[in-house]
Scaffold this motif. Structure first.
Motif, short mmCIF file in Angstrom:
data_model
loop_
_atom_site.label_atom_id
_atom_site.label_comp_id
_atom_site.label_asym_id
_atom_site.label_seq_id
_atom_site.Cartn_x
_atom_site.Cartn_y
_atom_site.Cartn_z
N ARG A 1 1.59 7.25 -7.28
CA ARG A 1 0.41 8.52 -7.61
C ARG A 1 1.10 9.31 -8.60
N LEU B 1 1.82 1.80 -3.84
CA LEU B 1 1.17 2.04 -4.47
C LEU B 1 0.99 3.75 -4.00
N LEU C 1 0.25 4.02 -11.48
CA LEU C 1 -0.96 3.18 -10.55
C LEU C 1 -1.99 3.02 -10.97
N THR C 2 -2.86 1.96 -11.74
CA THR C 2 -4.28 1.21 -12.77
C THR C 2 -4.99 2.64 -12.07
N GLU D 1 -5.45 11.81 -1.03
CA GLU D 1 -5.98 11.09 -1.59
C GLU D 1 -7.56 11.29 -1.29
N LEU E 1 -5.42 1.72 -3.58
CA LEU E 1 -5.43 2.78 -1.97
C LEU E 1 -6.54 3.09 -1.73
N LEU F 1 -2.31 -3.48 -10.50
CA LEU F 1 -2.81 -2.58 -9.94
C LEU F 1 -1.89 -1.48 -9.82
N LEU F 2 -0.39 -2.22 -10.93
CA LEU F 2 0.49 -1.43 -11.54
C LEU F 2 0.89 -1.80 -13.37
N HIS G 1 0.84 -1.32 0.10
CA HIS G 1 0.20 0.21 -0.09
C HIS G 1 0.93 1.42 -0.13
N GLY H 1 -5.09 0.16 -9.25
CA GLY H 1 -4.20 0.25 -8.61
C GLY H 1 -4.65 1.57 -7.53
N ARG H 2 -5.77 2.50 -7.96
CA ARG H 2 -5.73 3.66 -7.11
C ARG H 2 -7.42 3.64 -6.48
#
Lengths: 188, 188
Positions: free
Chosen positions: A12, A8, A70-71, B104, A78, A51-52, A5, A74-75
């Motif tokens: 950003r 991640l 990040l995809t 975020e 997070l 996620l990436l 995490h 992934g976001r």
DNA sequence: TGTCACATGTAAGACGTTACATGATTTT
DNA sequence: AAAATCATGTAACGTCTTACATGTGACA
């Protein structure tokens, strides 16, 4: 896993594993650390899970860099993590355990040497954080309370690092003084 | 391994694995923790290495206890560890990482909820330490500076736990106040 | 009879550190 | 030519957590 995490969060803004390691050292070191040997496989795992994403880029110097970003998934991951309520774990402090059992040595000189060395290590950490704070302050006149959120929340964590670090140095000084008093009292 | 040394220190008075687990919870919890599933194999290993001896004893209730005691070699190992200079490691604080990335969510209400929950957890820990302190104080009028070494050094560690814990609660309160101020300012 | 506290353990997996392997480019 | 920095990785090991397994004695 918490490291996942943290990565991640750091990603950003896209970066390579090598970059991330540098950022741990530069700004996050007061509450997290990770070796490259842990970062690289973790990034690979996060990419496999979708996620990436990564792309290979030429680096100005040295071999090609693998830059991760990040995809959407992934976001989302997070955000989900940030919405979990805080879990406070026991911190294992070996040096405090040494203090706890220090009576075993029956030698106040050794205790004082130990606490003196400890004090200087703790003070060194505070100095490092103060340096970071000075940089932030110099870079942005809005420091600390007018900063935009993206820098404000990190500043909150720095504030804790400083507060905790100073409390620890103070504590070490008090310990040293208290032990010295005991020695003097016993000599009379 | 540090757990090994902590166990050696605790075993200056003989005890079973089960006893040790209870002692972690009762007095050492502010800087160390261990599960039974880690304690039992570690004790066995220390015995194999000749640092501990064990004898089986009937327990008042329940199955037989295996009581461990330090050997001469174990005591030597403990002393050697106590003479090592302090190594201060990075403490990984997942909840601080969450604060770092909290921008975020773009939702000060969530941030306040998070820090409020955190504050109450941190305050709970302080309360637990204060309870321990009250017990110690009640048990011995020499608390804290006239205590014999065997209780004085543990008191030093408790003092740090309290100092650090109070600093953290204070910090959480400051964070909450600062975020509220930002919210108010933005609404104008 | 069931649950709780006492008591000891094993196994699998998650997390972290240290050591090793490889190779490019820049600086000394 | 050697050392430092950039860059990515694997392997082995150490440490910690979670889940499972087993059984005794006291009390409700």
């Amino acid at each position: 896993m918490a490291l996942e995490h943290v990565l991640l969060g750091m990603l950003r803004t896209p970066a390579s594993g090598y970059d991330l390691k540098a950022e741990f050292a530069a700004s996050i070191s007061h509450f997290w650390a990770a070796e490259l040997s842990q970062i690289y496989p973790t990034l690979q795992r996060l990419e496999k899970r979708g996620l990436l994403t990564s792309k290979s880029e030429p680096s100005g110097r040295g071999p090609r860099r693998k830059v991760y970003a990040l995809t959407r998934a992934g976001r989302a991951e997070l955000r989900a993590w940030l919405q979990q309520s805080p879990k406070v774990n026991v911190e294992r402090l070996e040096w405090l355990a040494q203090v706890w059992f220090m009576d075993e040595l029956e030698d106040p000189k050794r205790s004082l040497a130990f606490l003196g060395a400890l004090r200087s290590e703790l003070a060194f950490e505070v100095a490092a954080l103060e340096k970071i704070e000075q940089q932030w302050r110099a870079e942005d006149p809005r420091y600390p309370d007018q900063l935009p959120d993206h820098e404000f929340y990190p500043q909150l964590t720095l504030a804790l690092g400083l507060k905790k670090g100073r409390a620890r140095v103070e504590w070490a000084d008090e310990c040293i003084a208290r032990i010295k008093t005991r020695v003097r009292r016993r000599q009379k």
